[in-house]
Design an enzyme around this catalytic site. Structure first.
Site, PDB file in Angstrom:
ATOM      1  N   GLN A   1      38.242  49.005  35.649  1.00  0.00           N
ATOM      2  CA  GLN A   1      38.536  49.289  33.893  1.00  0.00           C
ATOM      3  C   GLN A   1      37.142  48.475  32.749  1.00  0.00           C
ATOM      4  O   GLN A   1      36.463  49.125  33.027  1.00  0.00           O
ATOM      5  CB  GLN A   1      39.726  48.022  33.387  1.00  0.00           C
ATOM      6  CG  GLN A   1      41.195  48.662  33.310  1.00  0.00           C
ATOM      7  CD  GLN A   1      41.372  48.148  35.456  1.00  0.00           C
ATOM      8  OE1 GLN A   1      41.870  46.919  35.302  1.00  0.00           O
ATOM      9  NE2 GLN A   1      42.030  49.358  35.473  1.00  0.00           N
TER      10      GLN A   1
ATOM     11  N   GLY B   1      40.213  54.480  38.195  1.00  0.00           N
ATOM     12  CA  GLY B   1      40.791  55.499  39.590  1.00  0.00           C
ATOM     13  C   GLY B   1      39.093  55.663  39.427  1.00  0.00           C
ATOM     14  O   GLY B   1      38.726  55.645  38.660  1.00  0.00           O
ATOM     15  N   HIS B   2      38.713  55.988  40.749  1.00  0.00           N
ATOM     16  CA  HIS B   2      37.390  56.006  40.217  1.00  0.00           C
ATOM     17  C   HIS B   2      37.222  57.198  41.545  1.00  0.00           C
ATOM     18  O   HIS B   2      37.321  57.428  42.471  1.00  0.00           O
ATOM     19  CB  HIS B   2      36.272  55.025  41.858  1.00  0.00           C
ATOM     20  CG  HIS B   2      36.185  53.452  40.518  1.00  0.00           C
ATOM     21  ND1 HIS B   2      35.879  53.348  39.513  1.00  0.00           N
ATOM     22  CD2 HIS B   2      36.342  51.976  41.414  1.00  0.00           C
ATOM     23  CE1 HIS B   2      35.703  52.175  39.221  1.00  0.00           C
ATOM     24  NE2 HIS B   2      36.576  51.570  40.035  1.00  0.00           N
TER      25      HIS B   2
ATOM     26  N   ASP C   1      36.716  54.050  32.481  1.00  0.00           N
ATOM     27  CA  ASP C   1      36.197  55.092  32.694  1.00  0.00           C
ATOM     28  C   ASP C   1      34.907  55.622  32.065  1.00  0.00           C
ATOM     29  O   ASP C   1      34.378  57.060  31.647  1.00  0.00           O
ATOM     30  CB  ASP C   1      36.871  56.766  31.689  1.00  0.00           C
ATOM     31  CG  ASP C   1      38.319  55.960  32.569  1.00  0.00           C
ATOM     32  OD1 ASP C   1      38.555  55.604  33.965  1.00  0.00           O
ATOM     33  OD2 ASP C   1      39.276  56.153  31.384  1.00  0.00           O
TER      34      ASP C   1
ATOM     35  N   LYS D   1      32.006  53.988  36.413  1.00  0.00           N
ATOM     36  CA  LYS D   1      31.581  52.646  37.263  1.00  0.00           C
ATOM     37  C   LYS D   1      31.191  53.044  38.906  1.00  0.00           C
ATOM     38  O   LYS D   1      30.879  52.799  39.857  1.00  0.00           O
ATOM     39  CB  LYS D   1      32.764  51.543  37.446  1.00  0.00           C
ATOM     40  CG  LYS D   1      31.955  50.797  35.662  1.00  0.00           C
ATOM     41  CD  LYS D   1      33.126  49.937  35.439  1.00  0.00           C
ATOM     42  CE  LYS D   1      34.813  50.072  35.423  1.00  0.00           C
ATOM     43  NZ  LYS D   1      35.291  50.856  34.375  1.00  0.00           N
TER      44      LYS D   1
END
Ligand code: IMP
Length: 432
Positions: free
Chosen positions: A224, A40-41, A13, A16
């Site tokens: 991650q 999750g992006h 988080d 990225k």
């Protein structure tokens, strides 16, 4: 080789998604090499919000080939939905490539993930995303996994599924007192999803190898962060893949040197979701305030993230492990108006300086961070979204310089807001 690897230097988080999105247009090929739907992006491009779990964010650029490598684990039903949503948002998917060797996350992996977490209870819980990641990688290592390629041989797939389901149901029913999962709905859903994914499935190692040989610019995208790396993170509070630059080679099917320049993404403070050591965590009101200002809620699970001060001891370890040659410092804007800032520069154990990173949980509990205090960054909306360093107040520039000096690695980019453009470039980033 013209290649670079972008990875998270903390507990995931770090932002990225935004960084990779901002630089993907400079690459010809973007490759994801580990993780799965636990990632999750969130990307905001031209005012539109896109959320990615499996697909590289580079897919937003029409000319970029986006590879999901063999080191990833794919929930094919969730991936089918993700692709349908992107199609609805008018994102073209013709440049997507999915590895036929990627392992499939099955419903029994998710059920086991959840059952194990519940059985661990309270403080023993890892706080996984419950996406079945650990059990899927465990099956991969046990050589009982099902790979994407297997879904295109329905008979063999059915045999393996039957065998696996018998074993998993025995565990679910007898050990965890949970209902068994039915064979037929799983078989049907997987075969249906496999049809939707078929146009994209191929030998992605070849795609990456050919691109490198042809001198194309290849960006490897980590999911991650290094502190969640299976080997080097805060085990057992980690994910089950190689989130470091070291994962590139096996997870993408390219030689180790292909990772190229390693660019690390770090938040200007620290966050983590899930349980586990977090020496600089801010408990109570300050932590809550930081979470609200930074909108620190997980993109995948919506869980509140734990928030704390920047930890340069942890980041120093991350730099040593990854060989990162440039840092992207994100969310500096969140610290504006927060008050005097603290940065951990050392750890103490029993009143004495402690050099090194504990391998055991008890070791972490005995550590206290040693802080240096830095002046508050004033809250001034005029420099939010800044694209030029001169727009930043002196104290914000000094914060960045402090990080650089202490880590001995240049901060090549500072992110100053959620928009794609809100970046200050201070030097060459990917080094293509
Ligand atoms: P798992 O990957 O779902 O098994 O979760 C293991 C640990 O990694 C938990 O602490 C999760 O919160 C954390 N984790 C997994 N994926 C991400 C991510 O993309 N960002 C932040 N934390 C993550």
């Amino acid at each position: 080789m013209r290649s670079a690897t972008v990875i998270g230097l903390q507990w995931g988080d770090e932002g990225k998604g935004k960084v990779i999105d901002a630089f993907a247009s400079e690459a010809d090929v973007v490759v994801r090499y580990q993780g799965g739907g636990n990632a999750g992006h969130t990307v905001i491009a031209k005012g539109v919000k896109y959320v990615f779990h499996h697909v590289p964010t580079g897919i937003l650029y029409p000319g970029v080939t986006c590879v999901v490598g063999n080191g990833t684990v794919l929930d094919v039903v969730a991936l089918k939905t993700e692709l349908a949503e992107l199609t609805e948002q008018k994102v073209a998917l013709s440049n997507l490539r999915l590895s036929s060797r990627a392992h499939v996350v099955m419903p029994y992996h998710r059920a086991l993930d959840e059952a194990r977490e519940q059985a661990r209870g309270g403080t023993g819980q890892i706080g996984t995303t419950k996406r079945g990641i650990g059990p899927c990688y465990a099956d991969k290592a046990s050589r009982t996994g099902i790979r994407l390629a297997d879904l295109y041989d329905p008979q063999r797939f059915a045999e393996r599924l039957r065998r696996n389901l018998d074993e998993k149901n025995a565990i679910l029913v007898h050990l965890f007192r949970r209902p068994p999962l039915a064979f037929e709905p799983i078989r049907e859903a997987c075969l249906d999803a496999a049809e939707a994914l078929r146009p994209y499935v191929c030998d992605t190692a070849r795609v990456a190898q050919d691109a490198l040989r042809e001198g194309k610019r290849v960006m490897f995208e980590g999911a991650q962060g290094i502190m969640l790396d299976l080997d080097h993170g805060t085990y057992p509070f980690v994910t089950s893949s190689s989130a470091s630059s070291a994962g590139v080679s096996s997870g993408a099917g390219v030689p180790p040197a292909a990772a190229g320049k390693v660019v690390g993404v770090a938040k200007a403070y620290t966050t983590r979701v899930g349980s586990g050591p977090f020496p600089t965590e801010l408990l109570g009101e300050p932590g809550d305030r930081l979470r609200e200002i930074g909108k620190e809620y997980g993109a995948t699970t919506g869980r509140p993230r734990r928030c704390g001060w920047l930890d340069l001891v942890q980041l120093g370890e991350a730099v040593r492990l990854t060989g990162c040659a440039g840092i992207v410092l994100t969310k500096l804007d969140t610290l504006a108006g927060f008050g005097p800032l603290k940065v951990a520069v050392a750890y103490e154990r029993g009143g004495k300086r402690h050099d090194g990173f504990p391998a055991d949980e008890a070791g972490w509990e005995e550590l206290t961070p040693v802080y240096e205090e830095l002046p508050a960054i004033p809250a001034d909306p005029s420099y939010l979204g800044a694209t030029d360093e001169d727009q930043l107040p002196g104290v914000a520039r000094e914060y960045v310089a402090f990080v650089e000096r202490r880590l001995g690695v240049p901060v090549s980019v500072v992110s100053t807001g959620p928009q794609r453009e809100a970046l200050i470039r201070r030097g060459d980033v990917l080094g293509f």
